[in-house]
Design a protein around this motif. Structure first.
Motif, PDB file in Angstrom:
ATOM      1  N   THR A  55      -2.868 -12.231 -13.029  1.00 43.57           N
ATOM      2  CA  THR A  55      -4.148 -12.565 -13.654  1.00 43.57           C
ATOM      3  C   THR A  55      -4.852 -11.340 -14.204  1.00 43.57           C
ATOM      4  OG1 THR A  55      -4.399 -14.440 -12.139  1.00 43.57           O
ATOM      5  CG2 THR A  55      -6.384 -13.685 -13.283  1.00 43.57           C
ATOM      6  N   LEU A  56      -4.846 -10.257 -13.447  1.00 43.22           N
ATOM      7  CA  LEU A  56      -5.557  -9.043 -13.872  1.00 43.22           C
ATOM      8  C   LEU A  56      -4.662  -8.046 -14.592  1.00 43.22           C
ATOM      9  CD1 LEU A  56      -7.860  -8.430 -10.767  1.00 43.22           C
ATOM     10  CD2 LEU A  56      -8.280  -9.823 -12.794  1.00 43.22           C
ATOM     11  N   GLY A  57      -3.357  -8.314 -14.645  1.00 43.27           N
ATOM     12  CA  GLY A  57      -2.444  -7.437 -15.390  1.00 43.27           C
ATOM     13  C   GLY A  57      -2.193  -6.099 -14.744  1.00 43.27           C
ATOM     14  N   LEU A  58      -2.391  -6.003 -13.418  1.00 41.00           N
ATOM     15  CA  LEU A  58      -2.178  -4.733 -12.709  1.00 41.00           C
ATOM     16  C   LEU A  58      -0.723  -4.676 -12.258  1.00 41.00           C
ATOM     17  CD1 LEU A  58      -5.494  -4.928 -10.652  1.00 41.00           C
ATOM     18  CD2 LEU A  58      -5.101  -3.651 -12.757  1.00 41.00           C
ATOM     19  N   THR A  59       0.146  -4.338 -13.183  1.00 48.07           N
ATOM     20  CA  THR A  59       1.590  -4.424 -12.946  1.00 48.07           C
ATOM     21  C   THR A  59       2.188  -3.166 -12.333  1.00 48.07           C
ATOM     22  OG1 THR A  59       2.000  -3.700 -15.220  1.00 48.07           O
ATOM     23  CG2 THR A  59       1.891  -6.079 -14.826  1.00 48.07           C
ATOM     24  N   TYR A  60       1.416  -2.088 -12.269  1.00 46.17           N
ATOM     25  CA  TYR A  60       1.943  -0.833 -11.710  1.00 46.17           C
ATOM     26  C   TYR A  60       1.614  -0.761 -10.222  1.00 46.17           C
ATOM     27  CZ  TYR A  60       2.620   4.133 -10.814  1.00 46.17           C
ATOM     28  OH  TYR A  60       3.028   5.328 -10.287  1.00 46.17           O
ATOM     29  N   PHE A  61       2.646  -0.718  -9.387  1.00 40.05           N
ATOM     30  CA  PHE A  61       2.459  -0.561  -7.944  1.00 40.05           C
ATOM     31  C   PHE A  61       2.473   0.919  -7.606  1.00 40.05           C
ATOM     32  CE2 PHE A  61       4.196   0.106  -3.710  1.00 40.05           C
ATOM     33  CZ  PHE A  61       3.355  -0.675  -2.941  1.00 40.05           C
ATOM     34  N   ASP A  62       1.409   1.390  -6.945  1.00 36.60           N
ATOM     35  CA  ASP A  62       1.284   2.811  -6.623  1.00 36.60           C
ATOM     36  C   ASP A  62       1.707   3.090  -5.183  1.00 36.60           C
ATOM     37  OD1 ASP A  62       0.711   5.477  -6.766  1.00 36.60           O
ATOM     38  OD2 ASP A  62      -1.467   5.253  -6.785  1.00 36.60           O
ATOM     39  N   TRP A  63       1.034   2.498  -4.201  1.00 37.24           N
ATOM     40  CA  TRP A  63       1.380   2.746  -2.805  1.00 37.24           C
ATOM     41  C   TRP A  63       0.829   1.640  -1.919  1.00 37.24           C
ATOM     42  CZ3 TRP A  63      -2.979   3.030   0.141  1.00 37.24           C
ATOM     43  CH2 TRP A  63      -4.156   3.509  -0.459  1.00 37.24           C
ATOM     44  N   LEU A  64       1.373   1.587  -0.707  1.00 34.09           N
ATOM     45  CA  LEU A  64       0.905   0.664   0.334  1.00 34.09           C
ATOM     46  C   LEU A  64       0.913   1.416   1.650  1.00 34.09           C
ATOM     47  CD1 LEU A  64       1.857  -3.025   0.927  1.00 34.09           C
ATOM     48  CD2 LEU A  64       2.146  -1.393   2.792  1.00 34.09           C
ATOM     49  N   SER A  65      -0.137   1.255   2.439  1.00 38.25           N
ATOM     50  CA  SER A  65      -0.188   1.907   3.748  1.00 38.25           C
ATOM     51  C   SER A  65      -1.194   1.158   4.622  1.00 38.25           C
ATOM     52  CB  SER A  65      -0.573   3.388   3.613  1.00 38.25           C
ATOM     53  OG  SER A  65      -0.407   4.059   4.857  1.00 38.25           O
ATOM     54  N   ALA A  66      -1.585   1.765   5.733  1.00 37.54           N
ATOM     55  CA  ALA A  66      -2.514   1.123   6.666  1.00 37.54           C
ATOM     56  C   ALA A  66      -3.411   2.167   7.310  1.00 37.54           C
ATOM     57  CB  ALA A  66      -1.751   0.348   7.739  1.00 37.54           C
ATOM     58  N   VAL A  67      -4.474   1.687   7.939  1.00 34.78           N
ATOM     59  CA  VAL A  67      -5.387   2.517   8.718  1.00 34.78           C
ATOM     60  C   VAL A  67      -5.625   1.795  10.037  1.00 34.78           C
ATOM     61  CG1 VAL A  67      -7.682   3.537   8.867  1.00 34.78           C
ATOM     62  CG2 VAL A  67      -6.510   3.447   6.659  1.00 34.78           C
ATOM     63  N   ASP A  68      -5.518   2.516  11.137  1.00 32.06           N
ATOM     64  CA  ASP A  68      -5.773   1.942  12.456  1.00 32.06           C
ATOM     65  C   ASP A  68      -7.254   2.111  12.781  1.00 32.06           C
ATOM     66  OD1 ASP A  68      -5.810   1.039  15.038  1.00 32.06           O
ATOM     67  OD2 ASP A  68      -4.444   2.549  15.845  1.00 32.06           O
ATOM     68  N   GLU A  69      -7.952   0.998  12.922  1.00 41.26           N
ATOM     69  CA  GLU A  69      -9.363   1.043  13.263  1.00 41.26           C
ATOM     70  C   GLU A  69      -9.564   0.377  14.625  1.00 41.26           C
ATOM     71  OE1 GLU A  69     -11.916  -0.384  10.233  1.00 41.26           O
ATOM     72  OE2 GLU A  69     -11.158   1.016   8.722  1.00 41.26           O
ATOM     73  N   PRO A  70      -9.732   1.171  15.691  1.00 40.82           N
ATOM     74  CA  PRO A  70      -9.885   0.610  17.031  1.00 40.82           C
ATOM     75  C   PRO A  70     -11.005  -0.426  17.086  1.00 40.82           C
ATOM     76  CG  PRO A  70      -9.598   2.988  17.144  1.00 40.82           C
ATOM     77  CD  PRO A  70      -9.765   2.648  15.694  1.00 40.82           C
ATOM     78  N   GLY A  71     -10.725  -1.522  17.750  1.00 45.04           N
ATOM     79  CA  GLY A  71     -11.707  -2.588  17.859  1.00 45.04           C
ATOM     80  C   GLY A  71     -11.724  -3.535  16.682  1.00 45.04           C
ATOM     81  N   THR A  72     -11.025  -3.182  15.618  1.00 46.41           N
ATOM     82  CA  THR A  72     -10.995  -4.029  14.418  1.00 46.41           C
ATOM     83  C   THR A  72      -9.580  -4.504  14.131  1.00 46.41           C
ATOM     84  OG1 THR A  72     -12.885  -2.887  13.444  1.00 46.41           O
ATOM     85  CG2 THR A  72     -11.463  -4.119  11.941  1.00 46.41           C
ATOM     86  N   GLY A  73      -8.642  -3.586  14.071  1.00 50.61           N
ATOM     87  CA  GLY A  73      -7.259  -3.917  13.748  1.00 50.61           C
ATOM     88  C   GLY A  73      -6.690  -2.928  12.761  1.00 50.61           C
ATOM     89  N   PHE A  74      -5.617  -3.325  12.108  1.00 52.07           N
ATOM     90  CA  PHE A  74      -5.004  -2.479  11.082  1.00 52.07           C
ATOM     91  C   PHE A  74      -5.464  -2.963   9.713  1.00 52.07           C
ATOM     92  CE2 PHE A  74      -1.862  -2.423  14.557  1.00 52.07           C
ATOM     93  CZ  PHE A  74      -1.847  -1.063  14.816  1.00 52.07           C
ATOM     94  N   ARG A  75      -6.033  -2.059   8.933  1.00 49.00           N
ATOM     95  CA  ARG A  75      -6.387  -2.386   7.551  1.00 49.00           C
ATOM     96  C   ARG A  75      -5.200  -1.995   6.673  1.00 49.00           C
ATOM     97  NH1 ARG A  75     -11.528  -4.052   6.991  1.00 49.00           N
ATOM     98  NH2 ARG A  75     -13.134  -3.251   8.394  1.00 49.00           N
ATOM     99  N   VAL A  76      -4.546  -2.974   6.114  1.00 46.73           N
ATOM    100  CA  VAL A  76      -3.395  -2.734   5.250  1.00 46.73           C
ATOM    101  C   VAL A  76      -3.884  -2.733   3.805  1.00 46.73           C
ATOM    102  CG1 VAL A  76      -1.113  -3.545   4.563  1.00 46.73           C
ATOM    103  CG2 VAL A  76      -1.878  -3.826   6.931  1.00 46.73           C
ATOM    104  N   CYS A  77      -3.515  -1.702   3.059  1.00 45.22           N
ATOM    105  CA  CYS A  77      -4.021  -1.509   1.703  1.00 45.22           C
ATOM    106  C   CYS A  77      -2.860  -1.359   0.714  1.00 45.22           C
ATOM    107  CB  CYS A  77      -4.880  -0.246   1.611  1.00 45.22           C
ATOM    108  SG  CYS A  77      -6.058  -0.039   2.960  1.00 45.22           S
ATOM    109  N   ALA A  78      -3.035  -1.935  -0.457  1.00 44.39           N
ATOM    110  CA  ALA A  78      -2.079  -1.747  -1.554  1.00 44.39           C
ATOM    111  C   ALA A  78      -2.864  -1.307  -2.780  1.00 44.39           C
ATOM    112  CB  ALA A  78      -1.312  -3.030  -1.836  1.00 44.39           C
ATOM    113  N   HIS A  79      -2.460  -0.186  -3.357  1.00 39.92           N
ATOM    114  CA  HIS A  79      -3.127   0.334  -4.555  1.00 39.92           C
ATOM    115  C   HIS A  79      -2.275   0.008  -5.775  1.00 39.92           C
ATOM    116  CE1 HIS A  79      -4.379   3.562  -7.450  1.00 39.92           C
ATOM    117  NE2 HIS A  79      -5.547   3.095  -7.071  1.00 39.92           N
ATOM    118  N   VAL A  80      -2.853  -0.748  -6.712  1.00 38.71           N
ATOM    119  CA  VAL A  80      -2.137  -1.165  -7.918  1.00 38.71           C
ATOM    120  C   VAL A  80      -2.980  -0.793  -9.133  1.00 38.71           C
ATOM    121  CG1 VAL A  80      -0.878  -3.010  -6.756  1.00 38.71           C
ATOM    122  CG2 VAL A  80      -3.113  -3.494  -7.758  1.00 38.71           C
ATOM    123  N   ALA A  81      -2.346  -0.800 -10.301  1.00 39.25           N
ATOM    124  CA  ALA A  81      -3.050  -0.346 -11.497  1.00 39.25           C
ATOM    125  C   ALA A  81      -2.443  -0.952 -12.754  1.00 39.25           C
ATOM    126  CB  ALA A  81      -3.018   1.180 -11.581  1.00 39.25           C
TER     127      ALA A  81
END
Length: 205
Positions: A55-81
């Motif tokens: 829908t947004l045309g963000l066809t370039y995949f840059d990276w994917l990773s996570a952040v451990d936030e105690p008491g919250t969980g793992f925030r998984v992130c994907a950066h696209v462009a």
């Protein structure tokens, strides 16, 4: 710019206000430091990535990773462009999974380049990606135990050697007042973990 690119850019330009409309119920978005971030429920992870790509045309995949936030969980992130003549549109798609159920479906079907990033995230944080065809160690030795980027991962070397060194001020021939002792993040109480377990008084808080 062709009509499809114009439509994609128009959808992107409606963010962050139209996050729920574009990405579905439960989605929120914010703009910070010139980066758009969309948070979606874990159940919408793949559909959000498909929306970003199709829908947004963000066809370039840059990276994917996570952040451990105690008491919250793992925030998984994907950066696209989307990269075009004279312009770059970027988006961070993010979701959160609990520590005791850190599972997401693999994004390989949407962005093939996510495969290696998911392998790294799995071994560093312990997040599992279901239906990944080869979720095996990428960087660590096969016999390595644990997930070293989790906040609860024990820095075993600091049990064998005190932080920041073998000597504290006031413990050597140079004199001087002794520093208030504390345990840096990741360093366990040596009375609870390690070769001296049960033999020492509790470490200061």
């Amino acid at each position: 710019m062709n009509p499809s690119d114009q439509a994609s850019a128009a959808g992107y330009d409606r963010l962050p206000d139209a996050a729920a409309e574009i990405f579905g119920e439960g989605a929120t978005a914010e703009l910070s430091y010139d980066l758009l971030t969309v948070d979606v429920p874990a159940a919408s992870w793949i559909s959000a990535l498909e929306t970003a790509r199709s829908t947004l045309g963000l066809t370039y995949f840059d990276w994917l990773s996570a952040v451990d936030e105690p008491g919250t969980g793992f925030r998984v992130c994907a950066h696209v462009a989307a990269v075009g003549p004279g312009t770059v549109r970027r988006l961070l798609v993010r979701t959160t999974v609990p520590h005791d159920a850190a599972v997401l479906p693999t994004a390989i079907g949407v962005y093939a380049g996510a495969g290696w990033h998911e392998r790294e995230t799995h071994e560093m944080f312990g997040v599992a990606f279901t239906d990944h065809p080869n979720l095996v160690p990428l960087l660590l030795p096969e016999a390595f135990e644990g997930h070293p980027l989790r906040k609860d991962f024990v820095l075993a070397a600091r049990v064998a050697k005190a932080w920041p060194g073998a000597k504290e001020p006031g413990e050597s021939e140079h004199g001087g007042p002794k520093r208030r002792q504390m345990l840096p993040p990741g360093v366990p109480d040596p009375n609870e973990w390690g070769p001296l377990k049960g033999q020492l008084p509790p470490a200061p808080a």
